[in-house]
Design an enzyme around this catalytic site. Structure first.
Site, PDB file in Angstrom:
ATOM      1  N   ASP A  48     -35.650 -33.008  53.715  1.00 48.18           N
ATOM      2  CA  ASP A  48     -34.543 -32.947  52.754  1.00 48.18           C
ATOM      3  C   ASP A  48     -34.215 -31.481  52.458  1.00 48.18           C
ATOM      4  OD1 ASP A  48     -32.856 -34.508  50.696  1.00 48.18           O
ATOM      5  OD2 ASP A  48     -33.761 -32.906  49.511  1.00 48.18           O
ATOM      6  N   TYR A  53     -30.520 -24.330  48.378  1.00 48.95           N
ATOM      7  CA  TYR A  53     -31.915 -23.882  48.265  1.00 48.95           C
ATOM      8  C   TYR A  53     -32.130 -22.512  48.915  1.00 48.95           C
ATOM      9  CZ  TYR A  53     -32.578 -28.860  47.188  1.00 48.95           C
ATOM     10  OH  TYR A  53     -32.470 -30.119  46.641  1.00 48.95           O
ATOM     11  N   LYS A  78     -26.972 -30.833  51.896  1.00 41.50           N
ATOM     12  CA  LYS A  78     -26.071 -31.125  50.769  1.00 41.50           C
ATOM     13  C   LYS A  78     -24.987 -30.064  50.625  1.00 41.50           C
ATOM     14  CE  LYS A  78     -30.274 -32.804  48.545  1.00 41.50           C
ATOM     15  NZ  LYS A  78     -31.354 -31.875  48.870  1.00 41.50           N
ATOM     16  N   HIS A 109     -23.885 -32.643  46.606  1.00 41.29           N
ATOM     17  CA  HIS A 109     -25.083 -32.295  45.830  1.00 41.29           C
ATOM     18  C   HIS A 109     -24.916 -32.670  44.344  1.00 41.29           C
ATOM     19  CE1 HIS A 109     -28.622 -29.212  45.912  1.00 41.29           C
ATOM     20  NE2 HIS A 109     -28.845 -30.153  45.029  1.00 41.29           N
TER      21      HIS A 109
HETATM   22  N1  LIG Z   1     -30.363 -33.648  44.762  1.00 44.82           N
HETATM   23  C1  LIG Z   1     -30.811 -32.820  43.844  1.00 44.82           C
HETATM   24  O1  LIG Z   1     -30.066 -32.375  42.948  1.00 44.82           O
HETATM   25  C2  LIG Z   1     -32.255 -32.414  43.870  1.00 44.82           C
HETATM   26  C3  LIG Z   1     -32.829 -31.833  42.732  1.00 44.82           C
HETATM   27  C4  LIG Z   1     -34.189 -31.509  42.765  1.00 44.82           C
HETATM   28  C5  LIG Z   1     -34.935 -31.760  43.915  1.00 44.82           C
HETATM   29  N2  LIG Z   1     -34.345 -32.297  45.037  1.00 44.82           N
HETATM   30  C6  LIG Z   1     -35.132 -32.565  46.274  1.00 44.82           C
HETATM   31  O2  LIG Z   1     -36.325 -33.288  45.941  1.00 44.82           O
HETATM   32  C7  LIG Z   1     -37.462 -32.542  46.363  1.00 44.82           C
HETATM   33  C8  LIG Z   1     -38.671 -32.794  45.463  1.00 44.82           C
HETATM   34  O3  LIG Z   1     -38.448 -32.420  44.133  1.00 44.82           O
HETATM   35  P1  LIG Z   1     -39.097 -31.122  43.459  1.00 44.82           P
HETATM   36  O4  LIG Z   1     -39.246 -30.068  44.480  1.00 44.82           O
HETATM   37  O5  LIG Z   1     -38.291 -30.849  42.243  1.00 44.82           O
HETATM   38  O6  LIG Z   1     -40.525 -31.579  42.919  1.00 44.82           O
HETATM   39  P2  LIG Z   1     -41.748 -32.546  43.266  1.00 44.82           P
HETATM   40  O7  LIG Z   1     -41.757 -32.930  44.692  1.00 44.82           O
HETATM   41  O8  LIG Z   1     -41.756 -33.599  42.224  1.00 44.82           O
HETATM   42  O9  LIG Z   1     -42.986 -31.570  42.930  1.00 44.82           O
HETATM   43  C9  LIG Z   1     -43.225 -30.400  43.657  1.00 44.82           C
HETATM   44  C10 LIG Z   1     -44.432 -29.710  43.017  1.00 44.82           C
HETATM   45  O10 LIG Z   1     -45.590 -30.526  43.151  1.00 44.82           O
HETATM   46  C11 LIG Z   1     -46.620 -29.800  43.835  1.00 44.82           C
HETATM   47  N3  LIG Z   1     -47.328 -30.787  44.667  1.00 44.82           N
HETATM   48  C12 LIG Z   1     -46.872 -31.436  45.749  1.00 44.82           C
HETATM   49  N4  LIG Z   1     -47.783 -32.269  46.244  1.00 44.82           N
HETATM   50  C13 LIG Z   1     -48.881 -32.156  45.457  1.00 44.82           C
HETATM   51  C14 LIG Z   1     -50.175 -32.749  45.468  1.00 44.82           C
HETATM   52  N5  LIG Z   1     -50.525 -33.644  46.413  1.00 44.82           N
HETATM   53  N6  LIG Z   1     -51.064 -32.381  44.511  1.00 44.82           N
HETATM   54  C15 LIG Z   1     -50.730 -31.463  43.560  1.00 44.82           C
HETATM   55  N7  LIG Z   1     -49.515 -30.875  43.509  1.00 44.82           N
HETATM   56  C16 LIG Z   1     -48.597 -31.205  44.448  1.00 44.82           C
HETATM   57  C17 LIG Z   1     -45.907 -28.729  44.625  1.00 44.82           C
HETATM   58  O11 LIG Z   1     -46.743 -27.622  44.859  1.00 44.82           O
HETATM   59  P3  LIG Z   1     -46.940 -26.841  46.270  1.00 44.82           P
HETATM   60  O12 LIG Z   1     -45.613 -26.795  46.967  1.00 44.82           O
HETATM   61  O13 LIG Z   1     -47.414 -25.507  45.826  1.00 44.82           O
HETATM   62  O14 LIG Z   1     -47.974 -27.609  47.031  1.00 44.82           O
HETATM   63  C18 LIG Z   1     -44.759 -28.379  43.686  1.00 44.82           C
HETATM   64  O15 LIG Z   1     -45.207 -27.508  42.659  1.00 44.82           O
HETATM   65  C19 LIG Z   1     -36.954 -31.105  46.345  1.00 44.82           C
HETATM   66  O16 LIG Z   1     -37.809 -30.220  47.022  1.00 44.82           O
HETATM   67  C20 LIG Z   1     -35.592 -31.284  46.966  1.00 44.82           C
HETATM   68  O17 LIG Z   1     -35.682 -31.440  48.369  1.00 44.82           O
HETATM   69  C21 LIG Z   1     -33.023 -32.648  45.002  1.00 44.82           C
END
Ligand SMILES: NC(=O)c1ccc[n+]([C@@H]2O[C@H](COP(=O)([O-])OP(=O)(O)OC[C@H]3O[C@@H](n4cnc5c(N)ncnc54)[C@H](OP(=O)(O)O)[C@@H]3O)[C@@H](O)[C@H]2O)c1
Length: 320
Positions: A48, A53, A78, A109
Site C-alpha cells: 500500500d 508518503y 493514491k 486519498h
Molecule cells: N488512506 C489513508 O488516508 C491512510 C492513512 C493512514 C495510513 N494509511 C495506510 O495504512 C498503513 C498502516 O497504518 P499506519 O502506518 O498509520 O499504522 P499501523 O500499521 O497501525 O502501525 C504502525 C506502527 O506499528 C509498529 N508495528 C508494526 N508491527 C508491529 C509489531 N508486530 N509489534 C510492535 N509494533 C509494530 C510500527 O513500527 P516499525 O515500523 O518501527 O516496526 C509502527 O510504529 C500506512 O502505512 C498506510 O499505508 C492510509
C-alpha cells in the site's frame, strides 16, 4: 516460496490479498529493504503506497529488488489532494516513481481537493492558516478521470479513501464505475460498524488503515486484546489484525522491522481462524464501551461527517 494468499473478492471480480504492507512514515533508507523483505521473505503480495508518503521511488526499488514478478504483486497508490484536476499527471508520476506500467488499485486519498499553489506545497494554506480547500471543484469530476484511467488500462481498479457514508450517498449516484474499496481508519477503537454495514450493502470492500493504532502501535496494550491473545496462544498484534481479517476487512499493517513484517502476516491469518465469535463480539464492543478513539486526524477544515470526527475549526464545503 510465498504462502498461499488469503484474498478478498472485489466488485470487479479481482481478488485482493487481505494483508498488505503499509508504507506511510517508512523512511527513505529503510522502506526499500522493508518492501523487499516483505515480498521475498515474508510472503506478502500486496503493498500500500501513496504519492503523499514521499517514498514511492524507494518502494519501487524494493519491489524490483525482491525479484517477485510484477503480475504476482497487488500495488495500490493514491491521488494526492492537490491533483484532483490532473489525475493522469499524478498517476504518471506515481508509475514513474514506482517504475511500474500499471497499478492494481488507484485511490482518491481524501475526498477533499486542495487548490495547488505556485510553490508546489503538498498542503497549500489560506492566509488564515487553514488548508486551501477548492470548494468549487467537484470530486465526481475527479472520479471521471479515474474511470478514464481504468478504461485506458493504466489502473486495474479504482477506489476511494476516507469517504463517509454521507459523502458516498451523494457520490455513488454520479459514478459509472463503482469504487471497489473505501480505505478507512478501522481498528478495535474505531470499528466504524455503521459505515461497514453500508459498504457491505453497496458491494464496496473496506480496507483498514492504522490497524495497530498507527505509530508506536498503542492498541497492543489494550486489556481485552491482551486477554484474547493469551487465550489463544497469540500475540496482541495478531489479535488486532486477525479481528479485521476475520471480518474480510483488508488490513495494511506498516512496519520496517523484518521480524514484525513477517509475524504480522502469519499472525493475522492465524488469529483470524482462532478468534471465536465471542472474542470478535467483545472486541466489537470496546469503542461503544468508552474506548472510541481515532489516531489519524489531519486538520481538514471540512465536515467529513465521520461520527467521531473532531469538529473542524473552519468549515468549508466539498462539492460532489
Ligand atoms: N488512506 C489513508 O488516508 C491512510 C492513512 C493512514 C495510513 N494509511 C495506510 O495504512 C498503513 C498502516 O497504518 P499506519 O502506518 O498509520 O499504522 P499501523 O500499521 O497501525 O502501525 C504502525 C506502527 O506499528 C509498529 N508495528 C508494526 N508491527 C508491529 C509489531 N508486530 N509489534 C510492535 N509494533 C509494530 C510500527 O513500527 P516499525 O515500523 O518501527 O516496526 C509502527 O510504529 C500506512 O502505512 C498506510 O499505508 C492510509
Amino acid at each position: 516460496m510465498a504462502a498461499p494468499q488469503k484474498t478478498v473478492k472485489l466488485n470487479n471480480g479481482l481478488e485482493m490479498p487481505v494483508v498488505g504492507l503499509g508504507t506511510w512514515k517508512s523512511e527513505p533508507g529503510e522502506v526499500s529493504k522493508a518492501v523487499e523483505y516483505a515480498l521475498k521473505d515474508a510472503g506478502y503480495r500486496h503493498i500500500d503506497c501513496a504519492f503523499g508518503y514521499g517514498n514511492e521511488k524507494e518502494v519501487g526499488e524494493g519491489i524490483k529488488a525482491s525479484g517477485v514478478p510484477r503480475e504476482q504483486i497487488w500495488i495500490t497508490s493514491k491521488l494526492w489532494s492537490t491533483y484532483h484536476q490532473k489525475v493522469e499527471e499524478a498517476l504518471d508520476i506515481t508509475l514513474k516513481n514506482l517504475d511500474v506500467e500499471y497499478l492494481d488499485l488507484f485511490l482518491m486519498h481524501w475526498p477533499v481537493p486542495l487548490r495547488p499553489n505556485e510553490k508546489g506545497d503538498m498542503i497549500p494554506l489560506r492566509p488564515d492558516g487553514s488548508r486551501d480547500v477548492d470548494e468549487e471543484w467537484k470530486i465526481s469530476d475527479t472520479w471521471k478521470q479515474f474511470e478514464d484511467l481504468q478504461k485506458k488500462g493504466k489502473v486495474r481498479s479504482i477506489g476511494v479513501s476516507n469517504m463517509s457514508q454521507k459523502t458516498l450517498e451523494q457520490f455513488l449516484p454520479k459514478v459509472s464505475i463503482k469504487p471497489v474499496v473505501d480505505q478507512l481508519e478501522i481498528h478495535v477503537y474505531n470499528p466504524q460498524h455503521e459505515l461497514l454495514s453500508y459498504l457491505r450493502q453497496e458491494g464496496i470492500v473496506a480496507q483498514a488503515y492504522s490497524p495497530l493504532g498507527s505509530t508506536g502501535s498503542p492498541l497492543m496494550t489494550d486489556e481485552a486484546v491482551v486477554q484474547a491473545a493469551k487465550a489463544h496462544g497469540l500475540q496482541p498484534v495478531d489479535v488486532l489484525l486477525g479481528y479485521l481479517v476475520a471480518k474480510d476487512i483488508v488490513c495494511l499493517p506498516k512496519s520496517v522491522t523484518p521480524k514484525r513484517i513477517e509475524s504480522n502476516y502469519t499472525g493475522a491469518i492465524s488469529a483470524a481462524s482462532k478468534l471465536t465469535p465471542e472474542d470478535i463480539a467483545k472486541l466489537d464492543g470496546l469503542a461503544a464501551a468508552g474506548k472510541q478513539k481515532r489516531f489519524v486526524t489531519p486538520p481538514w477544515p471540512v465536515d467529513l461527517s465521520f461520527a467521531d470526527w473532531p469538529t473542524p475549526p473552519t468549515v468549508y464545503s466539498v462539492s460532489i
